[in-house]
Write a protein that holds these residues in place. Structure first.
Motif, PDB file in Angstrom:
ATOM      1  N   ASN A  93       0.854  -1.181   0.000  1.00 12.48           N
ATOM      2  CA  ASN A  93       0.000   0.000   0.000  1.00 12.48           C
ATOM      3  C   ASN A  93       0.887   1.226   0.000  1.00 12.48           C
ATOM      4  N   GLU A  94       0.768   2.060  -1.028  1.00  9.41           N
ATOM      5  CA  GLU A  94       1.594   3.246  -1.238  1.00  9.41           C
ATOM      6  C   GLU A  94       3.059   2.849  -1.160  1.00  9.41           C
ATOM      7  N   ASN A  95       3.821   3.363  -0.210  1.00  4.39           N
ATOM      8  CA  ASN A  95       5.244   3.019  -0.100  1.00  4.39           C
ATOM      9  C   ASN A  95       5.518   2.002   0.990  1.00  4.39           C
ATOM     10  N   TRP A  96       4.508   1.330   1.489  1.00  7.78           N
ATOM     11  CA  TRP A  96       4.682   0.402   2.596  1.00  7.78           C
ATOM     12  C   TRP A  96       4.358  -1.020   2.167  1.00  7.78           C
ATOM     13  N   ILE A  97       5.164  -1.950   2.660  1.00  8.04           N
ATOM     14  CA  ILE A  97       4.956  -3.371   2.396  1.00  8.04           C
ATOM     15  C   ILE A  97       4.707  -4.047   3.732  1.00  8.04           C
ATOM     16  N   GLU A  98       3.601  -4.786   3.825  1.00 12.92           N
ATOM     17  CA  GLU A  98       3.290  -5.535   5.044  1.00 12.92           C
ATOM     18  C   GLU A  98       3.759  -6.971   4.845  1.00 12.92           C
ATOM     19  N   ILE A  99       4.551  -7.449   5.804  1.00  9.92           N
ATOM     20  CA  ILE A  99       5.155  -8.776   5.705  1.00  9.92           C
ATOM     21  C   ILE A  99       4.810  -9.575   6.947  1.00  9.92           C
ATOM     22  N   GLU A 100       4.401 -10.822   6.740  1.00  7.69           N
ATOM     23  CA  GLU A 100       4.128 -11.736   7.844  1.00  7.69           C
ATOM     24  C   GLU A 100       5.399 -12.537   8.122  1.00  7.69           C
ATOM     25  N   THR A 101       5.996 -12.323   9.291  1.00  9.74           N
ATOM     26  CA  THR A 101       7.213 -13.030   9.683  1.00  9.74           C
ATOM     27  C   THR A 101       6.906 -13.949  10.855  1.00  9.74           C
ATOM     28  N   LYS A 102       7.922 -14.642  11.331  1.00 12.61           N
ATOM     29  CA  LYS A 102       7.742 -15.514  12.491  1.00 12.61           C
ATOM     30  C   LYS A 102       7.409 -14.710  13.742  1.00 12.61           C
ATOM     31  N   LYS A 103       7.917 -13.488  13.819  1.00 11.38           N
ATOM     32  CA  LYS A 103       7.680 -12.632  14.973  1.00 11.38           C
ATOM     33  C   LYS A 103       6.322 -11.941  14.921  1.00 11.38           C
ATOM     34  N   GLY A 104       5.707 -11.896  13.773  1.00 14.48           N
ATOM     35  CA  GLY A 104       4.442 -11.189  13.589  1.00 14.48           C
ATOM     36  C   GLY A 104       4.494 -10.385  12.303  1.00 14.48           C
ATOM     37  N   ASN A 105       3.566  -9.464  12.148  1.00 12.16           N
ATOM     38  CA  ASN A 105       3.532  -8.637  10.949  1.00 12.16           C
ATOM     39  C   ASN A 105       4.475  -7.450  11.103  1.00 12.16           C
ATOM     40  N   GLU A 106       5.163  -7.129  10.000  1.00  9.27           N
ATOM     41  CA  GLU A 106       6.076  -5.994   9.975  1.00  9.27           C
ATOM     42  C   GLU A 106       5.758  -5.131   8.775  1.00  9.27           C
ATOM     43  N   LEU A 107       6.049  -3.839   8.896  1.00 10.68           N
ATOM     44  CA  LEU A 107       5.903  -2.896   7.794  1.00 10.68           C
ATOM     45  C   LEU A 107       7.282  -2.407   7.387  1.00 10.68           C
ATOM     46  N   ILE A 108       7.525  -2.360   6.077  1.00  9.89           N
ATOM     47  CA  ILE A 108       8.803  -1.890   5.554  1.00  9.89           C
ATOM     48  C   ILE A 108       8.516  -0.790   4.544  1.00  9.89           C
ATOM     49  N   ASN A 109       9.266   0.290   4.623  1.00 12.28           N
ATOM     50  CA  ASN A 109       9.142   1.375   3.662  1.00 12.28           C
ATOM     51  C   ASN A 109       9.807   0.935   2.359  1.00 12.28           C
ATOM     52  N   ALA A 110       9.069   0.952   1.260  1.00  9.69           N
ATOM     53  CA  ALA A 110       9.568   0.460  -0.026  1.00  9.69           C
ATOM     54  C   ALA A 110      10.691   1.313  -0.585  1.00  9.69           C
ATOM     55  N   GLU A 111      10.821   2.546  -0.138  1.00  9.70           N
ATOM     56  CA  GLU A 111      11.871   3.416  -0.656  1.00  9.70           C
ATOM     57  C   GLU A 111      13.260   2.951  -0.230  1.00  9.70           C
ATOM     58  N   PHE A 112      13.351   2.171   0.851  1.00  9.68           N
ATOM     59  CA  PHE A 112      14.645   1.754   1.359  1.00  9.68           C
ATOM     60  C   PHE A 112      15.028   0.335   0.938  1.00  9.68           C
ATOM     61  N   ILE A 113      14.190  -0.319   0.183  1.00  4.58           N
ATOM     62  CA  ILE A 113      14.472  -1.693  -0.235  1.00  4.58           C
ATOM     63  C   ILE A 113      15.525  -1.688  -1.332  1.00  4.58           C
ATOM     64  N   GLN A 114      16.540  -2.547  -1.153  1.00  2.00           N
ATOM     65  CA  GLN A 114      17.569  -2.686  -2.178  1.00  2.00           C
ATOM     66  C   GLN A 114      17.373  -3.949  -3.005  1.00  2.00           C
ATOM     67  N   SER A 115      16.865  -5.015  -2.388  1.00  7.33           N
ATOM     68  CA  SER A 115      16.644  -6.234  -3.154  1.00  7.33           C
ATOM     69  C   SER A 115      15.543  -7.089  -2.521  1.00  7.33           C
ATOM     70  N   ILE A 116      14.879  -7.843  -3.388  1.00  7.56           N
ATOM     71  CA  ILE A 116      13.877  -8.816  -2.953  1.00  7.56           C
ATOM     72  C   ILE A 116      14.231 -10.129  -3.609  1.00  7.56           C
ATOM     73  N   LYS A 117      14.342 -11.193  -2.792  1.00  3.67           N
ATOM     74  CA  LYS A 117      14.676 -12.516  -3.316  1.00  3.67           C
ATOM     75  C   LYS A 117      13.576 -13.482  -2.912  1.00  3.67           C
ATOM     76  N   ILE A 118      13.030 -14.210  -3.874  1.00  4.00           N
ATOM     77  CA  ILE A 118      11.995 -15.201  -3.601  1.00  4.00           C
ATOM     78  C   ILE A 118      12.687 -16.439  -3.009  1.00  4.00           C
ATOM     79  N   THR A 119      12.202 -16.908  -1.842  1.00  2.00           N
ATOM     80  CA  THR A 119      12.864 -18.023  -1.145  1.00  2.00           C
ATOM     81  C   THR A 119      12.049 -19.291  -1.093  1.00  2.00           C
ATOM     82  N   GLN A 120      10.954 -19.361  -1.780  1.00  2.00           N
ATOM     83  CA  GLN A 120      10.053 -20.508  -1.701  1.00  2.00           C
ATOM     84  C   GLN A 120      10.839 -21.774  -1.698  1.00  2.00           C
TER      85      GLN A 120
END
Length: 102
Positions: free
Chosen positions: A75-102
């Motif tokens: 949503n806008e510049n934010w990415i919501e991620i479900e991790t083992k610790k719970g849900n986290e929000l990351i600002n998309a402007e600071f992302i350098q890489s995304i790797k699919i780990t399936q």
């Protein structure tokens, strides 16, 4: 006595409150100009939306964190991620890489 305190502390005040903040702003603007030239400035949400529901490793840089989890929403510049610790929000402007780990 008070003139010696002024002579000691005035240069420190000038350094910490005037010179250093200006240098940080100049460094930030120089980094943004370099990224714009390289075409790295903004990762569009359409690219990230392709990976909703997939498990990814998201890196926010060398001093940032690596987050591993499932992308829930973008949503806008934010990415919501479900991790083992719970849900986290990351600002998309600071992302350098995304790797699919399936």
């Amino acid at each position: 006595m008070s003139s010696s305190w002024i002579a000691i502390y005035m240069p420190l005040i000038i350094l910490f409150f005037i010179i250093l903040p200006q240098q940080r702003e100049m460094q930030k603007s120089a980094i943004l100009k370099r990224k714009k030239r390289k075409g790295l400035i903004i990762m569009t949400n359409e690219v990230i939306k392709k990976y909703i529901g997939k498990t990814c490793r998201i890196s926010t840089g060398s001093f940032g964190t690596n987050v591993i989890g499932k992308i829930i929403d973008v949503n806008e510049n934010w990415i919501e991620i479900e991790t083992k610790k719970g849900n986290e929000l990351i600002n998309a402007e600071f992302i350098q890489s995304i790797k699919i780990t399936q």
